[in-house]
Design an enzyme around this catalytic site. Structure first.
Site, PDB file in Angstrom:
ATOM      1  N   ARG A  14       0.838  -1.201   0.000  1.00 47.02           N
ATOM      2  CA  ARG A  14       0.000   0.000   0.000  1.00 47.02           C
ATOM      3  C   ARG A  14       0.871   1.248   0.000  1.00 47.02           C
ATOM      4  NH1 ARG A  14      -2.245   0.466   4.924  1.00 47.02           N
ATOM      5  NH2 ARG A  14      -2.422  -1.795   4.850  1.00 47.02           N
ATOM      6  N   SER A 102      -8.368  -0.210  -0.276  1.00 48.76           N
ATOM      7  CA  SER A 102      -9.298  -0.527   0.806  1.00 48.76           C
ATOM      8  C   SER A 102      -9.997   0.727   1.313  1.00 48.76           C
ATOM      9  CB  SER A 102      -8.559  -1.271   1.924  1.00 48.76           C
ATOM     10  OG  SER A 102      -9.453  -1.712   2.910  1.00 48.76           O
ATOM     11  N   HIS A 103      -9.813   1.053   2.605  1.00 52.69           N
ATOM     12  CA  HIS A 103     -10.507   2.202   3.212  1.00 52.69           C
ATOM     13  C   HIS A 103      -9.605   3.427   3.302  1.00 52.69           C
ATOM     14  CE1 HIS A 103      -8.274   0.123   6.342  1.00 52.69           C
ATOM     15  NE2 HIS A 103      -8.153   1.294   6.926  1.00 52.69           N
ATOM     16  N   LYS A 112      -3.689  -6.526  -2.772  1.00 51.36           N
ATOM     17  CA  LYS A 112      -3.929  -7.680  -1.905  1.00 51.36           C
ATOM     18  C   LYS A 112      -3.720  -8.913  -2.768  1.00 51.36           C
ATOM     19  CE  LYS A 112      -7.044  -5.345   1.337  1.00 51.36           C
ATOM     20  NZ  LYS A 112      -8.404  -5.268   1.920  1.00 51.36           N
ATOM     21  N   ASP A 240     -16.902  -1.300   3.502  1.00 51.73           N
ATOM     22  CA  ASP A 240     -15.686  -0.508   3.347  1.00 51.73           C
ATOM     23  C   ASP A 240     -15.349  -0.345   1.863  1.00 51.73           C
ATOM     24  OD1 ASP A 240     -14.681  -3.068   2.768  1.00 51.73           O
ATOM     25  OD2 ASP A 240     -12.751  -2.635   3.707  1.00 51.73           O
ATOM     26  N   ASP A 242     -13.360  -1.580  -0.352  1.00 50.75           N
ATOM     27  CA  ASP A 242     -13.215  -2.675  -1.316  1.00 50.75           C
ATOM     28  C   ASP A 242     -14.155  -3.847  -1.039  1.00 50.75           C
ATOM     29  OD1 ASP A 242     -11.778  -3.476   0.964  1.00 50.75           O
ATOM     30  OD2 ASP A 242     -10.300  -4.596  -0.190  1.00 50.75           O
ATOM     31  N   ASP A 244     -14.671  -5.894   1.588  1.00 53.04           N
ATOM     32  CA  ASP A 244     -14.375  -7.114   2.351  1.00 53.04           C
ATOM     33  C   ASP A 244     -14.748  -6.996   3.821  1.00 53.04           C
ATOM     34  OD1 ASP A 244     -12.256  -5.523   3.214  1.00 53.04           O
ATOM     35  OD2 ASP A 244     -10.687  -6.756   2.313  1.00 53.04           O
ATOM     36  N   ARG A 245     -15.319  -5.839   4.235  1.00 52.34           N
ATOM     37  CA  ARG A 245     -15.745  -5.669   5.633  1.00 52.34           C
ATOM     38  C   ARG A 245     -17.151  -5.077   5.661  1.00 52.34           C
ATOM     39  NH1 ARG A 245     -12.960  -1.928   8.673  1.00 52.34           N
ATOM     40  NH2 ARG A 245     -12.034  -0.877   6.901  1.00 52.34           N
ATOM     41  N   HIS A 327     -13.678  -7.981   9.200  1.00 47.68           N
ATOM     42  CA  HIS A 327     -13.453  -9.107   8.289  1.00 47.68           C
ATOM     43  C   HIS A 327     -14.118 -10.349   8.892  1.00 47.68           C
ATOM     44  CE1 HIS A 327     -10.370  -7.201   5.718  1.00 47.68           C
ATOM     45  NE2 HIS A 327      -9.968  -6.587   6.813  1.00 47.68           N
TER      46      HIS A 327
END
Length: 461
Positions: A14, A102-103, A112, A240, A242, A244-245, A327
């Site tokens: 990242r 992501s966030h 990822k 979030d 992407d 995944d949460r 997650h």
């Protein structure tokens, strides 16, 4: 080539686009990943990206790197990170990369990564960094270069979830995607499941013009809480950046944090898998272990980090795992990876059996607790400080001190945690107790322990 080593994090890569994360760097990473894959006999990889403005260029650079290594790329376009994982299973590649920040704020992006069915983390990511710095990877001859194809998996993924999850009755839900990529999938998914959907910020916009796409922080759930007050929606779901949460809000505006969501999911999974292990990370409530035992399961606390939890779930064969960050990993009926949309669908499957979903969620065991607190440190100092705590701190009255990930002191009436973040130079702390008085006492014990190692530290409590 010379790549900023700071972009190689514990669970992913990242950085800031065009500063630390350049197209040249991502192409080199693609070549390195492709070379590692080829060494394992893998010649195909999936590439997908979230809704960030830099996504197309970086995904293109990544694909070029893979192809330079002789690995053919299946480009699945703009998707959630879990759809990239899904593609690696469904297409049989076991290998894929989600280009996602992501966030993080809009200027960030990242990767990822999965190779051979395993998420890359820790030493495997650092090995990539070293190998690139040493120039160990060379492109294959032009005749051996990998190919490039495109595939739209949207319908296949939606059909897979809708084929698995069945709601007992239609529900009215509010969905806040924070302008992240989940907005391209969530509204349709939940309508197909039989929900009436109120959409908030479901237009994918990589500038995130409304609020940060991170449901772990209460301020990002304010719009969802307001929507639940002003509409007849029964429950609110937030995703979030992407996908995944997931975050959950009740009709009354209560935020049901992921460790309590996990209670409801665990009870359901254990009803079909008696005696199974349920995995959760060190930041989760102490109410969880007792709840899992009461429902016939075996609680297993593990280290924080989606890649670490995923690996532990694979190792143990557990049907379910979850993290405080949101997650949630289902192996029962699913693939074992974290997917915010699928986890939300499974939650609605349970809640749809009840007339008042909010009451079910609010009745789950709860205790006075703090949010995640952070003590900023110099780069690397967070690790040395926590190591010193492990060695020197004495927590009077603690029944157990758990050191699998930082220091978690368990008391008869609560717990305190201090662990080094693997992504930023901070010590992360969390406290929970049966009463506010006990909470203050445990915090004071940690205050004394930290100040003994770092005099003058400005603690966030």
């Amino acid at each position: 080539m010379n790549i900023d080593p700071a972009i190689f994090k514990a669970y992913d890569i990242r950085g800031i686009v065009d500063r630390t994360l350049t197209e040249e760097a991502v192409r080199a990473i693609g070549l390195a990943l492709g070379s590692v894959a080829r060494a394992q006999g893998i010649d195909r990889a999936v590439v997908g990206r979230d809704g960030r403005l830099s996504g197309p260029a970086l995904a293109g650079a990544l694909a070029e790197g893979f192809r330079d290594a002789g690995v053919s790329v299946i480009d699945i376009g703009q998707v959630t990170t879990p759809i990239v994982y899904y593609a690696t299973y469904e297409l049989g590649t076991g290998t894929g990369v989600a280009v996602t920040g992501s966030h993080n704020p809009p200027e960030y992006n990242g990767l990822k990564m999965m190779i051979g069915g395993d998420a890359l983390y820790g030493d495997a990511i650092q090995d990539l960094r070293v190998a690139i710095a040493e120039g160990r990877f060379a492109p294959v001859a032009a005749a051996q270069r990998g190919g490039l194809s495109s595939l739209d998996l949207r319908e296949r993924y939606l059909d897979r979830v809708v084929g698995d999850v069945k709601l007992a009755r239609p529900m009215k839900v509010a969905i806040d995607c924070g302008n992240g990529v989940a907005g391209a999938f969530a509204p349709e998914l939940f309508r197909r499941l039989g929900c009436e959907v109120t959409e908030l910020f479901c237009e994918v916009d990589g500038t995130f013009p409304n609020h940060h796409p991170d449901p772990a922080h209460a301020e990002n759930l304010a719009d969802l809480q307001r929507s639940l007050r002003e509409t007849d929606c029964e429950i609110g779901l937030a995703f979030d950046g992407d996908g995944d949460r997931v975050g959950v809000v009740t009709k009354k505006g209560a935020i049901i944090f992921p460790d309590r969501q996990l209670m409801l999911l665990a009870a359901d999974v254990l009803s079909r898998n008696p005696g199974a292990r349920i995995i959760y990370d060190v930041k989760c409530t102490r109410n969880l272990a007792g709840w899992i035992r009461e429902h016939g399961g075996e609680p297993l606390m593990w280290r924080t980090g989606h890649s670490l939890v995923k690996a532990k779930l694979k190792e143990t064969g557990a049907p379910l795992a979850g993290e405080m960050s949101g997650h949630i990993f289902f192996k029962e009926r699913w693939y074992g990876f974290d997917d915010g949309l699928y986890a939300a669908a499974r939650l609605l499957e349970i809640l749809s059996r009840h007339a008042d979903p909010g009451a079910v969620l609010e009745a789950l065991p709860d205790s006075p607790t703090t949010p995640e607190l952070q003590l900023p440190t110099a780069e690397g100092e967070n690790f040395t400080l926590v190591e010193s705590l492990k060695k020197n701190a004495r927590f009077e009255g603690a029944t157990e001190v758990i050191t699998i990930d930082g220091v978690r002191a368990e008391y008869p009436d609560g717990f305190g945690l201090a662990r080094p973040s693997n992504t930023t130079p901070v010590v992360v702390m969390r406290f929970e107790a049966d009463t506010p008085k006990a909470l203050a006492r445990i915090q004071e014990a940690f205050r004394a322990a930290i100040l003994a190692e770092k005099p003058g530290a400005k603690l966030p409590f």
